[in-house]
Motif scaffolding. Structure first.
Motif, mmCIF file in Angstrom:
data_model
loop_
_atom_site.group_PDB
_atom_site.id
_atom_site.type_symbol
_atom_site.label_atom_id
_atom_site.label_comp_id
_atom_site.label_asym_id
_atom_site.label_seq_id
_atom_site.Cartn_x
_atom_site.Cartn_y
_atom_site.Cartn_z
ATOM 1 N N GLU A 308 0.810 -1.229 0.000
ATOM 2 C CA GLU A 308 0.000 0.000 0.000
ATOM 3 C C GLU A 308 0.839 1.272 0.000
ATOM 4 O O GLU A 308 0.450 2.306 0.561
ATOM 5 C CB GLU A 308 -0.954 0.002 1.203
ATOM 6 N N GLY A 309 2.008 1.202 -0.634
ATOM 7 C CA GLY A 309 2.837 2.392 -0.752
ATOM 8 C C GLY A 309 3.347 2.933 0.562
ATOM 9 O O GLY A 309 3.746 4.097 0.654
ATOM 10 N N ASP A 310 3.358 2.071 1.608
ATOM 11 C CA ASP A 310 3.786 2.499 2.943
ATOM 12 C C ASP A 310 3.097 3.810 3.344
ATOM 13 O O ASP A 310 3.704 4.701 3.941
ATOM 14 C CB ASP A 310 5.313 2.667 3.000
ATOM 15 N N ALA A 311 1.819 3.918 2.987
ATOM 16 C CA ALA A 311 1.082 5.170 3.174
ATOM 17 C C ALA A 311 0.250 5.170 4.445
ATOM 18 O O ALA A 311 -0.210 4.123 4.908
ATOM 19 C CB ALA A 311 0.165 5.427 1.978
ATOM 20 N N ILE A 312 0.056 6.356 4.999
ATOM 21 C CA ILE A 312 -1.003 6.611 5.966
ATOM 22 C C ILE A 312 -2.130 7.228 5.147
ATOM 23 O O ILE A 312 -2.043 8.393 4.735
ATOM 24 C CB ILE A 312 -0.554 7.574 7.076
ATOM 25 N N PRO A 313 -3.177 6.462 4.834
ATOM 26 C CA PRO A 313 -4.174 6.937 3.867
ATOM 27 C C PRO A 313 -4.760 8.305 4.191
ATOM 28 O O PRO A 313 -4.965 9.131 3.297
ATOM 29 C CB PRO A 313 -5.251 5.843 3.915
ATOM 30 N N GLN A 314 -5.029 8.558 5.473
ATOM 31 C CA GLN A 314 -5.671 9.820 5.855
ATOM 32 C C GLN A 314 -4.787 11.034 5.572
ATOM 33 O O GLN A 314 -5.288 12.154 5.450
ATOM 34 C CB GLN A 314 -6.054 9.787 7.344
ATOM 35 N N LEU A 315 -3.474 10.821 5.457
ATOM 36 C CA LEU A 315 -2.552 11.899 5.116
ATOM 37 C C LEU A 315 -2.199 11.894 3.632
ATOM 38 O O LEU A 315 -2.099 12.960 3.008
ATOM 39 C CB LEU A 315 -1.259 11.776 5.944
ATOM 40 N N PHE A 316 -2.019 10.711 3.063
ATOM 41 C CA PHE A 316 -1.476 10.607 1.705
ATOM 42 C C PHE A 316 -2.529 10.830 0.624
ATOM 43 O O PHE A 316 -2.267 11.500 -0.381
ATOM 44 C CB PHE A 316 -0.815 9.237 1.534
ATOM 45 N N ILE A 317 -3.734 10.289 0.811
ATOM 46 C CA ILE A 317 -4.768 10.416 -0.221
ATOM 47 C C ILE A 317 -5.119 11.882 -0.493
ATOM 48 O O ILE A 317 -5.195 12.290 -1.665
ATOM 49 C CB ILE A 317 -6.005 9.574 0.144
ATOM 50 N N PRO A 318 -5.323 12.715 0.523
ATOM 51 C CA PRO A 318 -5.576 14.135 0.226
ATOM 52 C C PRO A 318 -4.427 14.808 -0.525
ATOM 53 O O PRO A 318 -4.671 15.704 -1.352
ATOM 54 C CB PRO A 318 -5.777 14.755 1.616
ATOM 55 N N LYS A 319 -3.194 14.393 -0.264
ATOM 56 C CA LYS A 319 -2.059 14.956 -0.996
ATOM 57 C C LYS A 319 -2.132 14.586 -2.476
ATOM 58 O O LYS A 319 -1.872 15.419 -3.353
ATOM 59 C CB LYS A 319 -0.739 14.464 -0.392
ATOM 60 N N LEU A 320 -2.475 13.332 -2.759
ATOM 61 C CA LEU A 320 -2.589 12.911 -4.157
ATOM 62 C C LEU A 320 -3.704 13.677 -4.865
ATOM 63 O O LEU A 320 -3.576 14.026 -6.051
ATOM 64 C CB LEU A 320 -2.849 11.402 -4.233
ATOM 65 N N ILE A 321 -4.794 13.941 -4.157
ATOM 66 C CA ILE A 321 -5.885 14.711 -4.757
ATOM 67 C C ILE A 321 -5.422 16.129 -5.082
ATOM 68 O O ILE A 321 -5.763 16.686 -6.143
ATOM 69 C CB ILE A 321 -7.108 14.711 -3.829
ATOM 70 N N LYS A 322 -4.628 16.726 -4.214
ATOM 71 C CA LYS A 322 -4.096 18.066 -4.497
ATOM 72 C C LYS A 322 -3.186 18.047 -5.729
ATOM 73 O O LYS A 322 -3.228 18.968 -6.565
ATOM 74 C CB LYS A 322 -3.346 18.598 -3.280
ATOM 75 N N TYR A 323 -2.349 17.001 -5.850
ATOM 76 C CA TYR A 323 -1.518 16.869 -7.052
ATOM 77 C C TYR A 323 -2.406 16.735 -8.289
ATOM 78 O O TYR A 323 -2.105 17.310 -9.348
ATOM 79 C CB TYR A 323 -0.603 15.646 -6.936
ATOM 80 N N TYR A 324 -3.494 15.987 -8.164
ATOM 81 C CA TYR A 324 -4.422 15.828 -9.280
ATOM 82 C C TYR A 324 -5.044 17.165 -9.669
ATOM 83 O O TYR A 324 -5.135 17.509 -10.860
ATOM 84 C CB TYR A 324 -5.523 14.827 -8.899
ATOM 85 N N GLN A 325 -5.460 17.934 -8.683
ATOM 86 C CA GLN A 325 -6.077 19.225 -8.963
ATOM 87 C C GLN A 325 -5.109 20.200 -9.623
ATOM 88 O O GLN A 325 -5.527 21.083 -10.366
ATOM 89 C CB GLN A 325 -6.631 19.829 -7.662
ATOM 90 N N LYS A 326 -3.814 20.022 -9.378
ATOM 91 C CA LYS A 326 -2.792 20.862 -10.002
ATOM 92 C C LYS A 326 -2.354 20.340 -11.370
ATOM 93 O O LYS A 326 -1.500 20.941 -12.025
ATOM 94 C CB LYS A 326 -1.567 20.952 -9.090
ATOM 95 N N GLY A 327 -2.920 19.207 -11.794
ATOM 96 C CA GLY A 327 -2.541 18.623 -13.071
ATOM 97 C C GLY A 327 -1.256 17.821 -13.027
ATOM 98 O O GLY A 327 -0.735 17.421 -14.073
ATOM 99 N N MET A 328 -0.752 17.508 -11.823
ATOM 100 C CA MET A 328 0.529 16.813 -11.671
ATOM 101 C C MET A 328 0.369 15.314 -11.472
ATOM 102 O O MET A 328 1.354 14.576 -11.531
ATOM 103 C CB MET A 328 1.300 17.415 -10.490
ATOM 104 N N PHE A 329 -0.848 14.847 -11.234
ATOM 105 C CA PHE A 329 -1.104 13.426 -11.012
ATOM 106 C C PHE A 329 -2.416 13.079 -11.715
ATOM 107 O O PHE A 329 -3.438 12.804 -11.079
ATOM 108 C CB PHE A 329 -1.172 13.133 -9.511
#
Length: 364
Positions: A308-329
């Motif tokens: 699971e990408g060694d992730a803490i979902p509650q911290l990491f998923i919102p970060k990925l969404i921000k990257y998505y909103q910026k067009g970076m993910f």
């Protein structure tokens, strides 16, 4: 309450969409109306390998809207948009040190078929228990999950897109950003350009690596890999990987990722590394034979499994969404939508490679 859910009744058989009964959430649990759920290779493994007792209600990349919360839940409330991710205890050493994907109870909680307290929430018309998958069984119109499995997300992004952030996208991107943490300007090679591999590739582009190499046998996927940031693509059925690598980086690659689980590919992923390079294994695999001195120890190579990408979902998923909103993910480029009744076709299309990340819509 009555729900509709997709059930694997026996090993290797197509899923059956059926009515079932779902218990109300207990003190530490959340009732979620599932809007959509991604299909991941692990769902196919749950259908085919008997990793969870049959019958099992599958699905583990759910996203939806909170309907009800138990008295002890404080992180979400009714109306919140949420992504569902893996189950973890929250109390063991690994959970408390920020590595919940390495929870001591991970296999029990995700594949044991029951909830945290050992009981079941889903039952058939006769009252018989149906196993839960990954603590969520998100191929269902409604799901009851432990609070640990819930990540609140912005309602500014289409919730139907977000389910795969709970597993596949999180696994690929997290392996790069959380675990490998490659140096700016280093090199990475990714074997398999499905949802996990392409998520890792997009994360590598965010970091700014000099060489981002994608390997696959499907030209349509390699074409997309190029669009998403691969600096070089290799069709392993048409080119010699070692020959290509020797021209790009004569000393070898800094990091490699295998998403295929194929033994010969895993060995290739280790062989292309430079001395002291790291290979991260993400695919479900069986036995692989290495000469430890020649293949690994003699050049101080590192071979690691990452969950699971060694992730803490509650911290990491919102970060990925921000990257998505910026067009970076731009993970939306990987997605194909299916109606609930077409779930078995979605599994088939995923297995054939004709789609990368199928998402089943369960409600609007």
């Amino acid at each position: 309450m009555k729900i509709t859910t997709a059930i694997a009744k026996s090993q290797g058989k197509p899923l059956s969409i059926e009515k079932a009964e779902l218990d109300n959430p207990k003190q530490n649990e959340v009732l979620v109306k599932v809007v959509a759920s991604g299909i991941c290779h692990t769902d196919a493994a749950g259908r085919d390998l008997g990793m969870t007792p049959y019958p099992v209600a599958l699905g583990h990349e759910g996203a939806g809207i909170v309907e009800q919360v138990g008295d002890g839940v404080s992180t979400v409330k009714p109306g919140d948009h949420v992504v569902l991710s893996f189950s973890y205890c929250g109390h063991c050493e690994n959970c408390l040190t920020g590595h919940p994907a390495n929870c001591f109870h991970l296999n029990e909680l995700n594949f044991g078929g029951h909830n945290f307290d050992g009981t079941h929430r889903i039952h058939d018309a006769s009252g018989n228990n149906i196993s839960t998958f990954f603590g969520q069984s998100s191929f269902s119109t409604y799901s009851v999950v432990d609070e640990n499995s819930v990540t609140k997300v912005s309602n500014a992004v289409d919730i139907s897109l977000l389910g795969p952030l709970g597993c596949g996208f999180q696994t690929g991107a997290g392996t790069v950003l959380n675990y490998l943490k490659p140096e700016f300007g280093s090199s990475i090679i990714i074997f398999g350009t499905g949802a996990v591999g392409l998520s890792a590739l997009m994360a590598a582009k965010i970091v700014g690596l000099d060489n981002i190499i994608a390997v696959d046998i499907h030209e349509n996927r390699l074409k997309l890999a190029k669009i998403l940031g691969a600096t070089k693509t290799i069709n392993s059925q048409q080119e010699d990987i070692n020959e290509v690598i020797s021209k790009l980086t004569p000393n070898g690659i800094d990091y490699s990722i295998d998403t295929t689980g194929v033994p010969s590919v895993i060995k290739e992923a280790v062989s292309v590394l430079k001395p002291s390079g790291t290979c991260a294994l993400l695919g479900i695999a069986g036995d692989v034979t290495f000469n430890i001195q020649q293949d690994i120890m003699g050049e101080s190579k590192h071979v690691v499994g990452v969950i699971e990408g060694d992730a803490i979902p509650q911290l990491f998923i919102p970060k990925l969404i921000k990257y998505y909103q910026k067009g970076m993910f731009p993970f939306d480029k990987l997605i194909s939508f299916y109606n609930f009744e077409d779930i078995n076709q979605a599994f088939s299309d995923s297995a054939s490679g004709s789609v990368i990340k199928p998402i089943v819509k369960l409600s609007e």
